[in-house]
Design a protein around this motif. Structure first.
Motif, PDB file in Angstrom:
ATOM      1  N   ALA A  55      74.193  33.727  62.292  1.00 32.51           N
ATOM      2  CA  ALA A  55      73.288  34.586  63.053  1.00 32.51           C
ATOM      3  C   ALA A  55      72.500  35.498  62.128  1.00 32.51           C
ATOM      4  O   ALA A  55      73.018  36.006  61.135  1.00 32.51           O
ATOM      5  N   ALA A  56      71.217  35.686  62.473  1.00 37.53           N
ATOM      6  CA  ALA A  56      70.404  36.665  61.744  1.00 37.53           C
ATOM      7  C   ALA A  56      70.969  38.056  61.994  1.00 37.53           C
ATOM      8  O   ALA A  56      71.470  38.355  63.074  1.00 37.53           O
ATOM      9  N   LYS A  57      70.868  38.912  61.012  1.00 41.24           N
ATOM     10  CA  LYS A  57      71.420  40.257  61.174  1.00 41.24           C
ATOM     11  C   LYS A  57      70.551  41.136  62.063  1.00 41.24           C
ATOM     12  O   LYS A  57      71.054  42.042  62.727  1.00 41.24           O
ATOM     13  N   SER A  58      69.250  40.872  62.078  1.00 46.27           N
ATOM     14  CA  SER A  58      68.356  41.682  62.908  1.00 46.27           C
ATOM     15  C   SER A  58      67.154  40.850  63.323  1.00 46.27           C
ATOM     16  O   SER A  58      66.803  39.862  62.680  1.00 46.27           O
ATOM     17  N   ALA A  59      66.537  41.264  64.426  1.00 42.33           N
ATOM     18  CA  ALA A  59      65.331  40.602  64.924  1.00 42.33           C
ATOM     19  C   ALA A  59      64.375  41.659  65.447  1.00 42.33           C
ATOM     20  O   ALA A  59      64.787  42.617  66.100  1.00 42.33           O
ATOM     21  N   LEU A  60      63.092  41.470  65.162  1.00 42.16           N
ATOM     22  CA  LEU A  60      62.066  42.413  65.585  1.00 42.16           C
ATOM     23  C   LEU A  60      61.378  41.890  66.838  1.00 42.16           C
ATOM     24  O   LEU A  60      60.807  40.795  66.832  1.00 42.16           O
ATOM     25  N   VAL A  61      61.439  42.679  67.912  1.00 45.26           N
ATOM     26  CA  VAL A  61      60.743  42.357  69.157  1.00 45.26           C
ATOM     27  C   VAL A  61      59.358  42.968  69.080  1.00 45.26           C
ATOM     28  O   VAL A  61      59.208  44.192  69.030  1.00 45.26           O
ATOM     29  N   PHE A  62      58.343  42.105  69.089  1.00 43.96           N
ATOM     30  CA  PHE A  62      56.956  42.541  68.944  1.00 43.96           C
ATOM     31  C   PHE A  62      56.265  42.582  70.305  1.00 43.96           C
ATOM     32  O   PHE A  62      55.581  43.537  70.633  1.00 43.96           O
ATOM     33  N   ASN A  63      56.450  41.522  71.089  1.00 41.60           N
ATOM     34  CA  ASN A  63      55.985  41.472  72.471  1.00 41.60           C
ATOM     35  C   ASN A  63      57.171  41.096  73.348  1.00 41.60           C
ATOM     36  O   ASN A  63      58.146  40.519  72.869  1.00 41.60           O
ATOM     37  N   VAL A  64      57.073  41.398  74.630  1.00 41.30           N
ATOM     38  CA  VAL A  64      58.182  41.107  75.534  1.00 41.30           C
ATOM     39  C   VAL A  64      57.793  39.984  76.487  1.00 41.30           C
ATOM     40  O   VAL A  64      56.841  40.104  77.260  1.00 41.30           O
ATOM     41  N   ARG A  77      75.794  38.270  71.564  1.00 42.15           N
ATOM     42  CA  ARG A  77      74.722  38.321  70.570  1.00 42.15           C
ATOM     43  C   ARG A  77      75.173  39.160  69.388  1.00 42.15           C
ATOM     44  O   ARG A  77      75.617  40.290  69.539  1.00 42.15           O
ATOM     45  N   GLN A  78      75.016  38.609  68.184  1.00 40.48           N
ATOM     46  CA  GLN A  78      75.395  39.322  66.975  1.00 40.48           C
ATOM     47  C   GLN A  78      74.195  39.971  66.286  1.00 40.48           C
ATOM     48  O   GLN A  78      74.350  40.885  65.487  1.00 40.48           O
ATOM     49  N   THR A  79      73.034  39.453  66.583  1.00 42.05           N
ATOM     50  CA  THR A  79      71.813  39.974  65.963  1.00 42.05           C
ATOM     51  C   THR A  79      71.434  41.310  66.599  1.00 42.05           C
ATOM     52  O   THR A  79      71.403  41.444  67.820  1.00 42.05           O
TER      53      THR A  79
END
Length: 327
Positions: A55-64, A77-79
């Protein structure tokens, strides 16, 4: 970090362009902060990256969208999610969409905003959340002033696509009998000025980055006539204008919120009553008559470098990624 965003080939090409050749894309400082950066919204790839041993450590939400809504509610969810908030305020959204946005933001490890006023509002909506104001990246290696101090030409520049106040643009040009160059990639802008022609307004579309830079550099001033009551629309124009060291007149709302030196000094002008053409006309007239001078270290360019330059934004994103991914 994974950025949940569909990027065009042109945007991806500007991730690693050499400084000064083209304006680097907004994700370039994120890529420099995280060599393992991934960009995309393919559902299969996104969901496989959110849980499990890889799993990726983080994810950037840009649009929903549905993808982001499902990701925020995903069990196990681990990210860690980081949301870059640049959306309509909840009271203006349908109830179902408001619920989705609230869920995404409520499940975000960090919430970012380009507007200090918006960040204050988010802190009230999400008490205890880690909400941060960040500068909007502008490539100050590309958007530079003339090195020779070449004099400006006799026109006002009004760039941008979204929520510009086109009647204000025409009103300023007509009242002051001065040329206004309006450029945009939005065909509706071109349609408006075909339907409301002014002999003082020249409207251009789909011009090259080199032409954009030339227009900024030679303008008497940058007119950011924008309806930014609800989110920081117009902030790209604002940042490019100050990076090229042009006098900038912008709405006093989200477009410039937070952009000050440590003592609160702002090397640009603002308009409060944005729907009153006379307010813009008088502000432009006053600036044209008085001119703009700044002391050393206090110019618009200095502010852009201090807040929004590539090195500053790499430092900012390293901090965001580190804190988002920490246990």
């Amino acid at each position: 970090m994974n950025i949940l965003l569909d990027a065009s080939p042109g945007q991806l090409a500007r991730l690693s362009t050499s400084p000064g050749s083209l304006p680097r894309w907004f994700a370039a400082p994120i890529a420099a902060a995280d060599p393992e950066l991934k960009i995309g919204r393919n559902p299969r790839e996104v969901f496989s990256s959110l849980a499990g041993g890889h799993a990726a450590k983080s994810a950037l939400v840009f649009n929903v969208g549905l993808l982001e809504a499902a990701a925020s509610a995903m069990p196990f969810r681990q990210t860690r999610l980081v949301s870059l908030h640049q959306w309509w305020p909840p009271e203006l959204l349908p109830a179902w969409k408001n619920a989705i946005y609230q869920n995404v933001l409520g499940n975000s490890r960090i919430i970012l905003s380009y507007s200090a006023a918006d960040a204050d509002s988010l802190r009230k909506r999400f008490p205890g959340a880690d909400v941060r104001w960040i500068g909007h990246f502008v490539d100050t290696d590309f958007f530079t002033p003339f090195c020779t101090g070449e004099p400006a030409e006799q026109y006002i520049l009004c760039p941008g696509d979204h929520r510009r106040l086109e009647p204000v643009v025409v009103a300023v040009a007509e009242a002051l009998s001065i040329k206004v160059v309006r450029f945009s990639t939005d065909p509706h802008v071109l349609d408006y000025h075909r339907e409301h022609p002014s002999r003082f307004v020249e409207c251009r579309g789909n011009i090259s980055f080199d032409e954009v830079l030339e227009l900024y550099r030679k303008a008497l001033l940058v007119l950011n006539a924008v309806d930014d009551r609800h989110w920081p629309v117009g902030i790209t124009t604002f940042c490019e204008g100050i990076a090229t060291n042009r006098p900038v007149i912008t709405s006093a709302g989200h477009s410039c919120s937070g952009y000050t030196f440590e003592d609160g000094f702002r090397p640009y002008a603002t308009v409060e009553d944005i729907f009153n053409p006379s307010a813009w006309i008088e502000k432009v007239r006053g600036l044209l008559e008085s001119g703009s001078q700044w002391s050393d270290g206090r110019s618009p360019r200095d502010l852009a470098v201090h807040i929004s330059s590539f090195p500053k934004m790499v430092e900012t994103w390293r901090s965001v990624i580190r804190d988002a991914e920490s246990q």
